[in-house]
Design a protein around this motif. Structure first.
Motif, PDB file in Angstrom:
ATOM      1  N   GLY A 112       2.771  -2.407   6.181  1.00  0.00           N
ATOM      2  CA  GLY A 112       3.662  -1.336   5.727  1.00  0.00           C
ATOM      3  C   GLY A 112       3.503  -0.119   6.615  1.00  0.00           C
ATOM      4  O   GLY A 112       3.570  -0.222   7.838  1.00  0.00           O
ATOM      5  N   HIS A 113       3.260   1.022   5.997  1.00  0.00           N
ATOM      6  CA  HIS A 113       2.850   2.250   6.673  1.00  0.00           C
ATOM      7  C   HIS A 113       3.967   2.938   7.475  1.00  0.00           C
ATOM      8  O   HIS A 113       4.066   4.155   7.455  1.00  0.00           O
ATOM      9  N   LEU A 114       4.764   2.173   8.183  1.00  0.00           N
ATOM     10  CA  LEU A 114       5.752   2.774   9.081  1.00  0.00           C
ATOM     11  C   LEU A 114       7.064   3.117   8.367  1.00  0.00           C
ATOM     12  O   LEU A 114       7.898   3.826   8.920  1.00  0.00           O
ATOM     13  N   HIS A 115       7.252   2.582   7.156  1.00  0.00           N
ATOM     14  CA  HIS A 115       8.480   2.840   6.376  1.00  0.00           C
ATOM     15  C   HIS A 115       9.731   2.347   7.105  1.00  0.00           C
ATOM     16  O   HIS A 115      10.820   2.894   6.923  1.00  0.00           O
ATOM     17  N   ARG A 116       9.583   1.358   7.941  1.00  0.00           N
ATOM     18  CA  ARG A 116      10.717   0.788   8.681  1.00  0.00           C
ATOM     19  C   ARG A 116      10.711  -0.726   8.496  1.00  0.00           C
ATOM     20  O   ARG A 116       9.728  -1.393   8.821  1.00  0.00           O
TER      21      ARG A 116
ATOM     22  N   THR B 215      -2.088  -6.217   4.743  1.00  0.00           N
ATOM     23  CA  THR B 215      -2.812  -4.967   4.981  1.00  0.00           C
ATOM     24  C   THR B 215      -1.794  -3.841   5.075  1.00  0.00           C
ATOM     25  O   THR B 215      -0.599  -4.095   5.292  1.00  0.00           O
ATOM     26  N   HIS B 216      -2.243  -2.590   4.924  1.00  0.00           N
ATOM     27  CA  HIS B 216      -1.281  -1.491   5.055  1.00  0.00           C
ATOM     28  C   HIS B 216      -0.908  -1.295   6.528  1.00  0.00           C
ATOM     29  O   HIS B 216       0.266  -1.139   6.861  1.00  0.00           O
ATOM     30  N   GLY B 217      -1.921  -1.301   7.389  1.00  0.00           N
ATOM     31  CA  GLY B 217      -1.666  -1.234   8.826  1.00  0.00           C
ATOM     32  C   GLY B 217      -2.305  -0.063   9.535  1.00  0.00           C
ATOM     33  O   GLY B 217      -2.588  -0.144  10.736  1.00  0.00           O
TER      34      GLY B 217
ATOM     35  N   GLY C 141       0.782  -1.227   0.000  1.00  0.00           N
ATOM     36  CA  GLY C 141       0.000   0.000   0.000  1.00  0.00           C
ATOM     37  C   GLY C 141       0.815   1.277   0.000  1.00  0.00           C
ATOM     38  O   GLY C 141       2.031   1.283   0.144  1.00  0.00           O
ATOM     39  N   ASP C 142       0.093   2.386  -0.193  1.00  0.00           N
ATOM     40  CA  ASP C 142       0.692   3.705  -0.420  1.00  0.00           C
ATOM     41  C   ASP C 142       1.550   3.709  -1.686  1.00  0.00           C
ATOM     42  O   ASP C 142       2.651   4.266  -1.719  1.00  0.00           O
ATOM     43  N   SER C 143       1.006   3.098  -2.736  1.00  0.00           N
ATOM     44  CA  SER C 143       1.652   3.197  -4.051  1.00  0.00           C
ATOM     45  C   SER C 143       1.343   4.534  -4.700  1.00  0.00           C
ATOM     46  O   SER C 143       2.121   5.035  -5.506  1.00  0.00           O
TER      47      SER C 143
HETATM   48 MN   LIG Z   1       3.418   5.520   3.415  1.00  0.00          MN
END
Ligand SMILES: [Mn+2]
Length: 173
Positions: free
Chosen positions: A109-113, A80-82, A37-39
């Motif tokens: 994803g979401h956290l970029h870590r 899921t994105h989170g 996600g966040d593409s």
């Molecule tokens: Mn993002």
């Protein structure tokens, strides 16, 4: 079962060329490819053919699914994105989502870590971001997950497809 290989990327935030590059490198060579996600691309974009993708908080098109439960041979992957499970604050809702899916692996994803950890017998993997890494590791990363009957191995790779040192983990299942 034979080893299965999953490729996981996330949070590309408009960088379509990076998604295409990773897809072209692995398509036909691995068992499944995921984008968490966040593409910021359209759900109808041709790049998604052959990629399991979910909606991030920066994806405004309703054509994306919020969650995916992907059934592979002898393996369930919950994706899921989170953000909907409030992962900035707590893990319990994400864990509950994965448990209810009876998942072996939960991708977010979401956290970029980049992160890989095991809880309740489920392996959770955030591949990091292929565009905007945050935190201690200032490298654009994605994840490779290798699954056998007894183990789940997670490596994080840079955009030259080299394993980033010090992050690899192996879990038993
Ligand atoms: Mn993002």
């Amino acid at each position: 079962m034979a080893e299965q290989i999953l490729i996981v990327m996330s949070d590309s935030h408009g960088a379509k060329a990076v998604v295409e590059k990773i897809k072209e490198h692995y398509q036909g060579q691995v068992d499944a490819i995921f984008h968490n996600g966040d593409s910021e691309l359209a759900p109808s974009d041709a790049v998604w053919q052959g990629i399991h993708v979910v909606k991030g908080n920066c994806d405004y098109d309703s054509g994306y699914q919020e969650d995916n439960i992907v059934h592979l041979p002898d393996l369930i992957v919950a994706q899921t994105h989170g953000h909907l499970y409030h992962i900035n604050f707590i893990w319990s809702r994400l864990i509950k989502f994965a448990q209810e899916a009876q998942a072996d692996i939960c991708l977010y994803g979401h956290l970029h870590r980049a992160a890989a950890w095991q809880e309740e017998g489920i392996v959770f993997v955030n591949p990091g971001s292929v565009l905007q890494p945050r935190g201690d590791i200032n490298e654009k990363l994605y994840a490779m997950i290798r699954v056998t009957d007894t183990s789940i191995k997670v490596d994080f790779l840079d955009l030259n497809h080299q394993v980033y040192p010090g992050l690899s983990q192996e879990f038993s299942r």
